[in-house]
Design a protein around this motif. Structure first.
Motif, mmCIF file in Angstrom:
data_model
loop_
_atom_site.group_PDB
_atom_site.id
_atom_site.type_symbol
_atom_site.label_atom_id
_atom_site.label_comp_id
_atom_site.label_asym_id
_atom_site.label_seq_id
_atom_site.Cartn_x
_atom_site.Cartn_y
_atom_site.Cartn_z
ATOM 1 N N ARG A 96 -26.762 -49.072 -35.320
ATOM 2 C CA ARG A 96 -27.809 -48.171 -35.783
ATOM 3 C C ARG A 96 -28.896 -48.101 -34.715
ATOM 4 N N LYS A 98 -31.336 -45.460 -34.461
ATOM 5 C CA LYS A 98 -32.212 -44.349 -34.825
ATOM 6 C C LYS A 98 -33.509 -44.397 -34.018
ATOM 7 N N GLY A 99 -33.873 -43.238 -33.443
ATOM 8 C CA GLY A 99 -35.098 -43.134 -32.675
ATOM 9 C C GLY A 99 -34.960 -43.527 -31.218
ATOM 10 N N LEU A 100 -33.754 -43.964 -30.806
ATOM 11 C CA LEU A 100 -33.527 -44.357 -29.418
ATOM 12 C C LEU A 100 -32.720 -43.282 -28.706
ATOM 13 N N THR A 101 -33.205 -42.832 -27.549
ATOM 14 C CA THR A 101 -32.472 -41.839 -26.771
ATOM 15 C C THR A 101 -31.496 -42.540 -25.833
ATOM 16 N N HIS A 130 -31.782 -37.091 -23.290
ATOM 17 C CA HIS A 130 -32.951 -37.056 -24.169
ATOM 18 C C HIS A 130 -32.585 -36.820 -25.633
ATOM 19 N N ARG A 131 -31.309 -36.998 -25.932
ATOM 20 C CA ARG A 131 -30.880 -36.883 -27.323
ATOM 21 C C ARG A 131 -30.975 -38.219 -28.027
ATOM 22 N N ASP A 132 -31.394 -38.187 -29.274
ATOM 23 C CA ASP A 132 -31.368 -39.370 -30.124
ATOM 24 C C ASP A 132 -29.908 -39.799 -30.277
ATOM 25 N N LEU A 133 -29.634 -41.068 -30.075
ATOM 26 C CA LEU A 133 -28.251 -41.544 -30.123
ATOM 27 C C LEU A 133 -27.595 -41.304 -31.474
ATOM 28 N N ASP A 134 -28.388 -41.266 -32.539
ATOM 29 C CA ASP A 134 -27.834 -41.022 -33.864
ATOM 30 C C ASP A 134 -27.312 -39.593 -34.028
ATOM 31 N N THR A 135 -27.665 -38.694 -33.097
ATOM 32 C CA THR A 135 -27.202 -37.307 -33.187
ATOM 33 C C THR A 135 -25.890 -37.085 -32.449
ATOM 34 N N TRP A 141 -20.245 -40.721 -28.675
ATOM 35 C CA TRP A 141 -20.722 -42.101 -28.627
ATOM 36 C C TRP A 141 -19.657 -43.026 -28.065
#
Length: 249
Positions: A96, A98-101, A130-135, A141
């Motif tokens: 998880r 979230k919030g990390l690029t 510059h994308r959030d890894l959760d996206t 991934w």
């Protein structure tokens, strides 16, 4: 006579009492020699991921037996010590983040974004950074996770269900990266690295040439055999005939 790079000997793994004290692996033994690429196939819940977690040293497991890597006993070492010895792993479940690029992750790992050039062109890298890894999609991934792991140049890489939830195009890209990293186009004597792939379907083996295969059923493992013979039999009749192979072990 060459010594195995990894020797798993008579290991049994039990979950803590909070999980009912379930025994997930029972007397599992196998070896991987330098330059070898082996696979372990098995149905869901057979203990494959637990085996990976035991080898890499995730906490929360009671592991008995012996796991020797490069001549050093791993049981008792934490995951970071095992990685420093030359062990690499791509886990089945993504963390998880979230919030990390991606740029933030690479910076935190002190890695140059150029390690992704083997997967994406310069334009795509800039788009991903510059994308959030959760996206990221599952396939995106997995490719990034694999590239990061390979950049560490592990002597043995372990891949847990790396094709799960990944489309065919990205599976082919994963196979291309692994074939190159493992130098599968070279003669065996010229190769420097080894690999263990854990798989449920065996799909990725359409593009990778494994040396040996095992089947894991109910926490037990069969002796090594031709992986493509194993997969053909499973395709024809499923895993039901494999239960007889381990019931007498």
């Amino acid at each position: 006579m060459p010594q195995p790079i990894l020797r798993v000997q008579s290991i049994s793994v039990t979950f803590p009492d909070s999980h009912g004290g379930l025994q997930a692996l029972r007397d599992v033994s196998f070896e991987i020699f330098p330059q070898e690429f082996i696979c372990i196939v098995g149905p869901s819940g057979s203990g494959k991921s637990t085996l990976v977690n035991a080898i890499v040293g995730l906490k929360g497991l009671d592991v008995r037996g012996s796991i020797v890597f490069h001549g050093k006993e791993l049981i008792g070492l934490d995951i970071h010590e095992r990685i420093r010895l030359g062990l690499g792993v791509v886990f089945q479940n993504r963390p998880r983040l979230k919030g990390l690029t991606l740029a933030g992750l690479l910076d935190g790992l002190s890695l140059n974004p150029n390690i992704l050039l083997q997967i994406f062109d310069n334009h795509s890298i800039k788009k991903f950074l510059h994308r959030d890894l959760d996206t990221l999609s599952g396939g995106e991934w997995r490719l990034i996770d694999l590239a990061i792991t390979l950049s560490k140049q592990p002597n043995l890489i372990i891949l847990d269900e790396i094709e799960a939830g990944v489309d065919v195009e990205n599976i082919r890209t994963i196979a291309r990266l692994l074939n190159s990293f493992l130098q599968r186009e070279e003669t065996k004597m010229k190769r420097k690295r080894s690999a263990l792939i854990i798989t449920h379907t065996g799909t990725i083996l359409k593009w990778l040439d494994a040396d040996f295969g095992h089947v894991m059923i109910d926490g037990k493992i069969t002796p090594n055999a031709n992986p493509y013979t194993i997969l053909k039999r499973i395709e024809q009749s499923g895993y039901k005939q494999c239960y007889g192979c381990v019931s007498s072990m």
